[in-house]
Design a protein around this motif. Sequence first.
Motif, PDB file in Angstrom:
ATOM      1  N   ARG A  53      -8.765  25.959 -20.161  1.00  0.00           N
ATOM      2  CA  ARG A  53      -8.020  26.054 -21.421  1.00  0.00           C
ATOM      3  C   ARG A  53      -8.375  27.326 -22.189  1.00  0.00           C
ATOM      4  NH1 ARG A  53      -8.183  25.205 -26.769  1.00  0.00           N
ATOM      5  NH2 ARG A  53      -6.491  24.020 -27.789  1.00  0.00           N
ATOM      6  N   ASN A  54      -9.665  27.599 -22.291  1.00  0.00           N
ATOM      7  CA  ASN A  54     -10.102  28.710 -23.138  1.00  0.00           C
ATOM      8  C   ASN A  54      -9.960  30.073 -22.460  1.00  0.00           C
ATOM      9  OD1 ASN A  54     -10.810  26.824 -25.106  1.00  0.00           O
ATOM     10  ND2 ASN A  54     -12.913  26.633 -24.333  1.00  0.00           N
ATOM     11  N   GLU A  55     -10.259  30.154 -21.175  1.00  0.00           N
ATOM     12  CA  GLU A  55     -10.287  31.452 -20.508  1.00  0.00           C
ATOM     13  C   GLU A  55      -8.938  31.839 -19.907  1.00  0.00           C
ATOM     14  OE1 GLU A  55     -13.463  31.708 -17.691  1.00  0.00           O
ATOM     15  OE2 GLU A  55     -14.919  30.743 -19.032  1.00  0.00           O
ATOM     16  N   TYR A  56      -8.109  30.865 -19.572  1.00  0.00           N
ATOM     17  CA  TYR A  56      -6.861  31.192 -18.877  1.00  0.00           C
ATOM     18  C   TYR A  56      -5.622  30.789 -19.684  1.00  0.00           C
ATOM     19  CZ  TYR A  56      -9.855  32.050 -14.863  1.00  0.00           C
ATOM     20  OH  TYR A  56     -10.817  32.548 -14.024  1.00  0.00           O
ATOM     21  N   LEU A  57      -5.570  29.529 -20.116  1.00  0.00           N
ATOM     22  CA  LEU A  57      -4.376  29.063 -20.814  1.00  0.00           C
ATOM     23  C   LEU A  57      -4.246  29.710 -22.195  1.00  0.00           C
ATOM     24  CD1 LEU A  57      -1.983  27.103 -20.519  1.00  0.00           C
ATOM     25  CD2 LEU A  57      -3.390  25.354 -21.624  1.00  0.00           C
ATOM     26  N   THR A  59      -5.414  32.500 -23.256  1.00  0.00           N
ATOM     27  CA  THR A  59      -5.257  33.958 -23.203  1.00  0.00           C
ATOM     28  C   THR A  59      -3.951  34.384 -22.542  1.00  0.00           C
ATOM     29  OG1 THR A  59      -6.529  33.977 -21.141  1.00  0.00           O
ATOM     30  CG2 THR A  59      -7.739  34.364 -23.191  1.00  0.00           C
ATOM     31  N   GLY A  60      -3.124  33.419 -22.157  1.00  0.00           N
ATOM     32  CA  GLY A  60      -1.818  33.749 -21.598  1.00  0.00           C
ATOM     33  C   GLY A  60      -1.867  34.355 -20.208  1.00  0.00           C
ATOM     34  N   LYS A  61      -2.898  34.035 -19.432  1.00  0.00           N
ATOM     35  CA  LYS A  61      -3.025  34.602 -18.084  1.00  0.00           C
ATOM     36  C   LYS A  61      -2.313  33.781 -17.009  1.00  0.00           C
ATOM     37  CE  LYS A  61      -7.589  36.651 -18.955  1.00  0.00           C
ATOM     38  NZ  LYS A  61      -9.017  36.671 -18.514  1.00  0.00           N
ATOM     39  N   VAL A  62      -1.879  32.556 -17.361  1.00  0.00           N
ATOM     40  CA  VAL A  62      -1.379  31.629 -16.341  1.00  0.00           C
ATOM     41  C   VAL A  62       0.115  31.851 -16.119  1.00  0.00           C
ATOM     42  CG1 VAL A  62      -1.162  29.221 -15.674  1.00  0.00           C
ATOM     43  CG2 VAL A  62      -3.130  29.961 -17.030  1.00  0.00           C
ATOM     44  N   LYS A  63       0.475  32.079 -14.866  1.00  0.00           N
ATOM     45  CA  LYS A  63       1.884  32.213 -14.490  1.00  0.00           C
ATOM     46  C   LYS A  63       2.481  30.846 -14.195  1.00  0.00           C
ATOM     47  CE  LYS A  63       4.889  34.320 -10.999  1.00  0.00           C
ATOM     48  NZ  LYS A  63       4.929  35.171  -9.773  1.00  0.00           N
ATOM     49  N   HIS A  70      -1.774  16.257  -5.152  1.00  0.00           N
ATOM     50  CA  HIS A  70      -1.963  15.323  -6.270  1.00  0.00           C
ATOM     51  C   HIS A  70      -3.407  15.195  -6.737  1.00  0.00           C
ATOM     52  CE1 HIS A  70       2.207  13.912  -6.013  1.00  0.00           C
ATOM     53  NE2 HIS A  70       2.055  13.955  -4.713  1.00  0.00           N
ATOM     54  N   ASP A  71      -4.300  16.105  -6.336  1.00  0.00           N
ATOM     55  CA  ASP A  71      -5.678  15.980  -6.811  1.00  0.00           C
ATOM     56  C   ASP A  71      -6.314  17.308  -7.197  1.00  0.00           C
ATOM     57  OD1 ASP A  71      -6.017  17.133  -4.349  1.00  0.00           O
ATOM     58  OD2 ASP A  71      -7.246  15.530  -3.499  1.00  0.00           O
ATOM     59  N   THR A  72      -5.670  18.405  -6.882  1.00  0.00           N
ATOM     60  CA  THR A  72      -6.211  19.729  -7.183  1.00  0.00           C
ATOM     61  C   THR A  72      -5.136  20.573  -7.847  1.00  0.00           C
ATOM     62  OG1 THR A  72      -7.683  19.599  -5.264  1.00  0.00           O
ATOM     63  CG2 THR A  72      -7.338  21.776  -6.227  1.00  0.00           C
ATOM     64  N   VAL A  73      -5.504  21.260  -8.917  1.00  0.00           N
ATOM     65  CA  VAL A  73      -4.566  22.145  -9.620  1.00  0.00           C
ATOM     66  C   VAL A  73      -4.997  23.583  -9.380  1.00  0.00           C
ATOM     67  CG1 VAL A  73      -3.570  22.808 -11.835  1.00  0.00           C
ATOM     68  CG2 VAL A  73      -4.117  20.403 -11.377  1.00  0.00           C
ATOM     69  N   ARG A  74      -4.146  24.343  -8.729  1.00  0.00           N
ATOM     70  CA  ARG A  74      -4.423  25.756  -8.460  1.00  0.00           C
ATOM     71  C   ARG A  74      -3.783  26.599  -9.551  1.00  0.00           C
ATOM     72  NH1 ARG A  74      -3.015  26.509  -2.849  1.00  0.00           N
ATOM     73  NH2 ARG A  74      -0.854  26.539  -3.569  1.00  0.00           N
ATOM     74  N   VAL A  75      -4.576  27.471 -10.145  1.00  0.00           N
ATOM     75  CA  VAL A  75      -4.116  28.299 -11.264  1.00  0.00           C
ATOM     76  C   VAL A  75      -3.577  29.615 -10.708  1.00  0.00           C
ATOM     77  CG1 VAL A  75      -4.748  29.380 -13.449  1.00  0.00           C
ATOM     78  CG2 VAL A  75      -5.880  27.251 -12.736  1.00  0.00           C
ATOM     79  N   VAL A  76      -2.262  29.787 -10.770  1.00  0.00           N
ATOM     80  CA  VAL A  76      -1.631  31.025 -10.310  1.00  0.00           C
ATOM     81  C   VAL A  76      -1.559  31.965 -11.504  1.00  0.00           C
ATOM     82  CG1 VAL A  76       0.403  32.071  -9.261  1.00  0.00           C
ATOM     83  CG2 VAL A  76      -0.296  29.745  -8.606  1.00  0.00           C
ATOM     84  N   LEU A  77      -2.247  33.100 -11.391  1.00  0.00           N
ATOM     85  CA  LEU A  77      -2.338  34.034 -12.505  1.00  0.00           C
ATOM     86  C   LEU A  77      -1.188  35.034 -12.496  1.00  0.00           C
ATOM     87  CD1 LEU A  77      -6.177  34.808 -12.333  1.00  0.00           C
ATOM     88  CD2 LEU A  77      -5.009  33.071 -13.715  1.00  0.00           C
ATOM     89  N   LYS A  78      -0.913  35.549 -13.670  1.00  0.00           N
ATOM     90  CA  LYS A  78       0.069  36.621 -13.782  1.00  0.00           C
ATOM     91  C   LYS A  78      -0.483  37.880 -13.121  1.00  0.00           C
ATOM     92  CE  LYS A  78       2.014  34.905 -18.135  1.00  0.00           C
ATOM     93  NZ  LYS A  78       2.206  35.169 -19.590  1.00  0.00           N
ATOM     94  N   GLN A  79       0.417  38.750 -12.663  1.00  0.00           N
ATOM     95  CA  GLN A  79      -0.010  39.943 -11.947  1.00  0.00           C
ATOM     96  C   GLN A  79      -0.920  40.823 -12.804  1.00  0.00           C
ATOM     97  OE1 GLN A  79       3.257  42.126 -10.308  1.00  0.00           O
ATOM     98  NE2 GLN A  79       1.966  43.522  -9.124  1.00  0.00           N
ATOM     99  N   PHE A  90      -9.274  27.080  -9.499  1.00  0.00           N
ATOM    100  CA  PHE A  90      -8.681  25.743  -9.429  1.00  0.00           C
ATOM    101  C   PHE A  90      -9.561  24.768 -10.197  1.00  0.00           C
ATOM    102  CE2 PHE A  90     -11.797  25.842  -6.099  1.00  0.00           C
ATOM    103  CZ  PHE A  90     -12.293  24.558  -6.034  1.00  0.00           C
ATOM    104  N   PHE A  91      -8.992  23.623 -10.490  1.00  0.00           N
ATOM    105  CA  PHE A  91      -9.766  22.511 -11.040  1.00  0.00           C
ATOM    106  C   PHE A  91      -9.172  21.219 -10.518  1.00  0.00           C
ATOM    107  CE2 PHE A  91      -6.481  23.603 -14.100  1.00  0.00           C
ATOM    108  CZ  PHE A  91      -5.938  22.380 -14.471  1.00  0.00           C
ATOM    109  N   ARG A  92      -9.953  20.167 -10.561  1.00  0.00           N
ATOM    110  CA  ARG A  92      -9.544  18.892  -9.980  1.00  0.00           C
ATOM    111  C   ARG A  92      -9.116  17.929 -11.083  1.00  0.00           C
ATOM    112  NH1 ARG A  92     -10.871  19.444  -4.767  1.00  0.00           N
ATOM    113  NH2 ARG A  92     -12.658  20.781  -4.248  1.00  0.00           N
ATOM    114  N   VAL A  93      -8.188  17.052 -10.737  1.00  0.00           N
ATOM    115  CA  VAL A  93      -7.676  16.069 -11.698  1.00  0.00           C
ATOM    116  C   VAL A  93      -7.739  14.685 -11.062  1.00  0.00           C
ATOM    117  CG1 VAL A  93      -6.181  17.686 -12.909  1.00  0.00           C
ATOM    118  CG2 VAL A  93      -5.301  16.471 -10.911  1.00  0.00           C
ATOM    119  N   GLY A  94      -7.904  13.684 -11.931  1.00  0.00           N
ATOM    120  CA  GLY A  94      -7.934  12.305 -11.434  1.00  0.00           C
ATOM    121  C   GLY A  94      -6.579  11.643 -11.516  1.00  0.00           C
TER     122      GLY A  94
END
Length: 240
Positions: A53-57, A59-63, A70-79, A90-94
């Motif tokens: 949330r603080n470092e990527y979301l 700061t607007g870095k997330v594309k 259904h268990d892992t969220v991969r963060v695709v960054l802007k170019q 990535f981070f994991r979700v329940g």
Amino acid sequence: FGDGGSGGGGGPENMTPGQQMASMAIISLLLLWLSTIRSSQSSGKELNWQEFRNEYLATGKVKQLDVVNHDTVRVVLKQSADKAGGPAPFFRVGSIDAFQRQLEDAQIDLDVSPPNFVPVRFVNETDWMSVVGRLLPTILIIAALFFVSGKMSGGAGGGVSNVFKIGKANPATLKDTKTNITFADVAGCDEAKKEIMEFVSFLKDPSRFTKLGAKIPKGALLVGPPGTGKTLLAKATAGE
């Protein structure tokens, strides 16, 4: 290597069961090592929710966000934010529902308008090296069966064909069961011999007795201590 020589080669069919076992174990360990190396190289930095949330979301870095299996969220960054390249964090979700609500609340708190929300994509991926890693115990068990089957067969013939013969009975070939012994060869045992002679008469002409309502006997039980002639009486019954 020239023409391959005349020593019969070193193919799998010429390997002893011990060599087959060792080869299977080496291949399995190699696959496990490759799976570990590939997993470490293909996975980016693992985040917790606050870091994302603080470092990527914020700061607007997330594309976009890819929800993998259904268990892992991969963060695709802007170019512009992904200058170093490399694997995506990535981070994991329940719970997917809880994650979507949490993501929506976080973006509202960051004053992101709904049309500009980060898109979420659901994907299914198969990591074949991980699948092979999970199959390694089974592979090792099969290799052990090859080894055991080779030992049971005395090391002859190779383990591949013998592994399917474990527990299979090898019926002995019946020898000639004809005998020339008759009741005349049996001395003594007069009472037992008389009863068995009636039994033989019944078997020779059962119709004569069945007309009288008698039932064909299922067998005869000879009881007595060793050396009293039970086997000889049985052979004489067969001879008669």
